[in-house]
Design a protein around this motif. Structure first.
Motif, PDB file in Angstrom:
ATOM      1  N   LYS A 246      -2.132  -9.400  -5.788  1.00  0.00           N
ATOM      2  CA  LYS A 246      -1.914  -8.019  -5.376  1.00  0.00           C
ATOM      3  C   LYS A 246      -3.284  -7.433  -5.019  1.00  0.00           C
ATOM      4  CE  LYS A 246      -0.109  -3.698  -7.277  1.00  0.00           C
ATOM      5  NZ  LYS A 246       0.173  -2.987  -8.510  1.00  0.00           N
ATOM      6  N   GLU A 247      -3.323  -6.534  -4.048  1.00  0.00           N
ATOM      7  CA  GLU A 247      -4.612  -5.965  -3.635  1.00  0.00           C
ATOM      8  C   GLU A 247      -5.296  -5.280  -4.822  1.00  0.00           C
ATOM      9  OE1 GLU A 247      -4.793  -2.194  -1.325  1.00  0.00           O
ATOM     10  OE2 GLU A 247      -5.896  -3.388   0.143  1.00  0.00           O
ATOM     11  N   PRO A 248      -6.570  -5.621  -5.080  1.00  0.00           N
ATOM     12  CA  PRO A 248      -7.261  -4.948  -6.192  1.00  0.00           C
ATOM     13  C   PRO A 248      -7.616  -3.500  -5.830  1.00  0.00           C
ATOM     14  CG  PRO A 248      -8.747  -6.475  -5.111  1.00  0.00           C
ATOM     15  CD  PRO A 248      -7.412  -6.639  -4.434  1.00  0.00           C
ATOM     16  N   PHE A 249      -7.793  -2.699  -6.851  1.00  0.00           N
ATOM     17  CA  PHE A 249      -8.019  -1.254  -6.691  1.00  0.00           C
ATOM     18  C   PHE A 249      -9.182  -0.929  -5.747  1.00  0.00           C
ATOM     19  CE2 PHE A 249      -9.994   2.692  -8.569  1.00  0.00           C
ATOM     20  CZ  PHE A 249      -9.069   3.567  -8.042  1.00  0.00           C
ATOM     21  N   HIS A 250     -10.332  -1.588  -5.941  1.00  0.00           N
ATOM     22  CA  HIS A 250     -11.522  -1.207  -5.146  1.00  0.00           C
ATOM     23  C   HIS A 250     -11.300  -1.440  -3.655  1.00  0.00           C
ATOM     24  CE1 HIS A 250     -12.294  -5.523  -5.938  1.00  0.00           C
ATOM     25  NE2 HIS A 250     -12.877  -5.519  -4.772  1.00  0.00           N
TER      26      HIS A 250
END
Ligand SMILES: Cc1ncc(C[n+]2csc(CCOP(=O)(O)OP(=O)(O)O)c2C)c(N)n1
Ligand code: SF4
Ligand SMILES: [Mg+2]
Length: 278
Positions: A246-250
């Protein structure tokens, strides 16, 4: 020569599960280096407690945090320089007690940090008070008649919070634990390694764990199977329970921007501070 060791005197009690955890982590660092990760890109932080002394015993860069605030510190480090691999050493009192909200939200936003919890089911440094993972009936200075509460299951909780990598390890299975740590650090997104860490002075769980700890053969197929595996008590399953992309926050927040390298000009920073203070 152990170039990951420091000059600090080790004050853990002889037999503490933290020794195996420390050695497993050193092995994981060397494993990552063999995969091309620079040692200078691995940074660490810790809460306050017996677990946090690991910060003094590792010759790595980092920032010593506060009890319950290690997760917030780690997320700040990652946002400042997303090129770093940020590892948090947390206690169960630190991560699952005082700092719980920080950890739940780090998992919710898939912050790309690795949290290694020294889960000894007790406040070790402050001599034996119960924590959220202490067994019902646990006796200590704050529960002289035995804890009347059920412990919660941190893996189930963090799976529900959206953690994209969740694992459990046991320091007696040192190589297995070390592989889990390396996998967790290489995972892009929030990763948790809950370590069943016996505290020989206040919660000696070696016999129980030696009897019940069993290695998971494969990563459970579904979220529901992962929760089921986390909740088993007849066997304490160690291994990876969840590993999804899943796309990481940053990335979602800043794309490829690296604040530590692409610093704003002084005037832009002054303007931003002035706006904040308005
Ligand atoms: C904000 C804050 N609250 C409480 C304390 C006192 N304190 C220091 S260590 C500790 C317990 C640590 O327990 P845990 O996080 O499980 O780590 P362990 O010692 O078991 O490794 C407490 C309550 C503190 N230093 N700071
Ligand atoms: S009090 Fe427990 S956790 Fe702390 S060093 Fe001693 S055995 Fe380890
Ligand atoms: Mg503890």
């Amino acid at each position: 020569m152990d170039d990951l060791a420091t000059y600090a005197e080790n004050t853990w009690c002889p037999g503490c599960g933290n020794f195996g955890l420390l050695n497993a982590f050193k092995k994981a660092v060397r494993n990552l280096e063999s995969q091309g990760v620079e040692r200078s890109d691995i940074v660490i932080t810790a809460g306050i407690g017996c677990h946090a002394k690991i910060f003094d015993y590792l010759n790595l860069s980092g920032f010593y945090s506060l009890h319950g605030r290690s997760m917030a510190t780690a997320q700040g480090m990652k946002l400042a320089n997303p090129n770093l691999k940020v590892v948090v050493f947390a206690g169960d009192g630190d991560a699952y007690g005082e700092g719980l909200a920080h950890m739940v939200f780090a998992a919710k936003r898939n912050s790309d940090i690795t949290v290694i919890v020294h889960n000894n089911g007790v406040y070790g440094l402050t001599t034996g008070q119960f924590t959220p993972t202490s067994a019902r009936g646990f006796k200590g200075p704050s529960t002289p008649d035995g804890s009347a509460e059920e412990p919660f299951n941190p893996l189930g909780l963090m799976l529900s919070a959206g953690a994209t990598f969740v694992a459990r390890g046991y320091p007696v299975k040192l190589d297995h634990l070390s592989d889990l740590m390396a996998r967790a650090i290489m995972h892009e997104g929030f990763s948790l390694v809950d370590v069943l860490q016996p505290c020989v002075s206040f919660n000696n769980t070696y016999s129980l764990y030696n009897e019940r700890v069993t290695e998971l053969e494969v990563v459970p197929d579904s979220f529901e199977d992962a929760i089921g595996a986390a909740r088993r008590t007849d066997r304490l399953l160690v291994g990876v329970l969840r590993d999804v992309e899943k796309e990481p926050f940053h990335k979602g927040l800043m794309g490829d921007f690296v604040p530590a390298k692409q610093r704003a000009t002084d005037s832009r920073r002054s303007r931003a501070i002035a706006t904040l203070l308005r």
